[in-house]
Design a protein around this motif. Sequence first.
Motif, mmCIF file in Angstrom:
data_model
loop_
_atom_site.group_PDB
_atom_site.id
_atom_site.type_symbol
_atom_site.label_atom_id
_atom_site.label_comp_id
_atom_site.label_asym_id
_atom_site.label_seq_id
_atom_site.Cartn_x
_atom_site.Cartn_y
_atom_site.Cartn_z
ATOM 1 N N ILE A 43 0.659 -0.943 -0.061
ATOM 2 C CA ILE A 43 0.137 0.137 0.086
ATOM 3 C C ILE A 43 1.009 1.282 0.106
ATOM 4 O O ILE A 43 0.485 2.069 -0.768
ATOM 5 C CB ILE A 43 -1.067 0.121 1.353
ATOM 6 C CG1 ILE A 43 -1.881 -1.031 1.020
ATOM 7 C CG2 ILE A 43 -1.903 1.497 1.301
ATOM 8 C CD1 ILE A 43 -2.786 -1.145 2.330
ATOM 9 N N ARG A 44 1.930 1.354 0.693
ATOM 10 C CA ARG A 44 2.989 2.380 0.890
ATOM 11 C C ARG A 44 3.535 2.668 -0.344
ATOM 12 O O ARG A 44 3.805 3.925 -0.859
ATOM 13 C CB ARG A 44 3.950 2.177 1.918
ATOM 14 C CG ARG A 44 3.319 2.452 3.210
ATOM 15 C CD ARG A 44 4.466 2.080 4.412
ATOM 16 N NE ARG A 44 3.792 2.360 5.725
ATOM 17 C CZ ARG A 44 4.546 2.209 6.969
ATOM 18 N NH1 ARG A 44 5.759 1.798 6.791
ATOM 19 N NH2 ARG A 44 3.838 2.444 7.972
ATOM 20 N N SER A 45 3.880 1.305 -1.190
ATOM 21 C CA SER A 45 4.629 1.597 -2.401
ATOM 22 C C SER A 45 3.647 2.000 -3.514
ATOM 23 O O SER A 45 3.968 3.092 -4.440
ATOM 24 C CB SER A 45 5.341 0.149 -2.767
ATOM 25 O OG SER A 45 6.091 -0.403 -1.755
ATOM 26 N N VAL A 46 2.649 1.596 -3.851
ATOM 27 C CA VAL A 46 1.703 1.933 -5.077
ATOM 28 C C VAL A 46 0.295 2.589 -4.614
ATOM 29 O O VAL A 46 -0.283 2.858 -5.380
ATOM 30 C CB VAL A 46 1.447 0.532 -5.690
ATOM 31 C CG1 VAL A 46 2.612 -0.106 -6.272
ATOM 32 C CG2 VAL A 46 0.504 -0.305 -4.982
ATOM 33 N N GLY A 47 0.086 2.766 -3.281
ATOM 34 C CA GLY A 47 -1.118 3.535 -2.939
ATOM 35 C C GLY A 47 -2.117 2.373 -2.856
ATOM 36 O O GLY A 47 -2.130 1.470 -3.290
ATOM 37 N N MET A 48 -3.007 3.040 -2.147
ATOM 38 C CA MET A 48 -4.481 2.165 -1.629
ATOM 39 C C MET A 48 -4.969 1.610 -2.630
ATOM 40 O O MET A 48 -5.504 0.509 -3.024
ATOM 41 C CB MET A 48 -5.216 2.864 -0.936
ATOM 42 C CG MET A 48 -6.430 1.991 0.061
ATOM 43 S SD MET A 48 -5.635 0.629 0.898
ATOM 44 C CE MET A 48 -7.158 -0.207 1.278
ATOM 45 N N ASP A 49 -5.421 2.566 -3.940
ATOM 46 C CA ASP A 49 -6.049 2.323 -4.920
ATOM 47 C C ASP A 49 -5.621 1.117 -5.804
ATOM 48 O O ASP A 49 -6.189 0.234 -6.252
ATOM 49 C CB ASP A 49 -6.569 3.452 -5.863
ATOM 50 C CG ASP A 49 -7.409 4.305 -5.188
ATOM 51 O OD1 ASP A 49 -8.154 3.995 -4.281
ATOM 52 O OD2 ASP A 49 -7.526 5.582 -5.678
ATOM 53 N N GLN A 50 -4.255 1.222 -6.006
ATOM 54 C CA GLN A 50 -3.542 0.196 -6.736
ATOM 55 C C GLN A 50 -3.267 -0.965 -6.127
ATOM 56 O O GLN A 50 -3.614 -2.094 -6.473
ATOM 57 C CB GLN A 50 -2.194 0.906 -7.405
ATOM 58 C CG GLN A 50 -2.299 1.923 -8.352
ATOM 59 C CD GLN A 50 -2.758 1.680 -9.672
ATOM 60 O OE1 GLN A 50 -3.801 0.827 -9.734
ATOM 61 N NE2 GLN A 50 -2.402 2.371 -10.564
ATOM 62 N N ALA A 51 -3.137 -0.999 -4.974
ATOM 63 C CA ALA A 51 -3.104 -2.111 -3.900
ATOM 64 C C ALA A 51 -4.143 -2.860 -3.803
ATOM 65 O O ALA A 51 -4.181 -3.927 -3.994
ATOM 66 C CB ALA A 51 -2.382 -1.749 -2.614
#
Length: 285
Positions: A43-51
């Motif tokens: 989540i920290r790497s790609v953001g909540m939407d992408q995760a």
Amino acid sequence: MFNKSDLHSYITFDAATGKIHLKDQRMILVGTDAIGLLRRDLIRSVGMDQAKKILLRYGRNYGVEFAKNLKALFSFESPFEWFHAGPQMSKITGAFFSQNAKIIYNHTTGEYFAEGYWHYSYEAEQHLKHFGVHNEPVCHTLTGFIGGYASEHYGRDIIVKEIKCVGKGDEHCLMIAKPAKEWDEKDLLDQLDQDSQEMIEINSPFLKIEKQRDAYKKLLKFNEKLSEILIQGQELSSIIKFLGETLNLGVTLEDKDFRLIESFGLFKYSMLDIINSTFAERKPA
């Protein structure tokens, strides 16, 4: 036969090899904190939407494979028993405790509807631990898993949506499952598209990093070779040729007055020659 009254009897631990099996299928025992840290980093790497998209797809693929494996491992007396085996086995894995409220499905008419609760969701617990209460449901892996399992069992694409979630402050998690055609939300239909543009966008930052790394390696090799030529004191023509062949371009070297000194490839004339030729063509007869 599938003995639903004693599910634990199908789990074996081999002390000699350290392997765990569900009948003939190898399993692993992973701590929820470890999965929670992996989820946090994603989540920290790609953001909540992408995760969310990645976790949904992972869960869906897992559910499909799990349904296939159970069918291969056990002799189910009916499709209904196969369907219920998934939630029953989830109690052993510890992912969640499932409680069905309503199930309707008919292979002939294509009708399908399921509504149910899951309690003690590890995914909700881990999200609360690392991020606190979210503004929408967070059990993406479990949502995808149930959809994947139901789809494999039913033979049609089933999409699951989490309506309530402990991760967003609700008392329990509530899901609804229906055929894909009955959902209007694009984000739910995207669960079925493994090659969607969204996945390309997810991968693009990592692809860019890999391309930059490759370009950097090529630049280092280029500098090393050029330094080697200069140290050896090779002629200027060798340097120009190396640049042209490496860059796959025509190369020209001119003095301050644009007179040609050396060239490689298509460049046979200096800028001064070109300018003089152009003016000569324009000069009135």
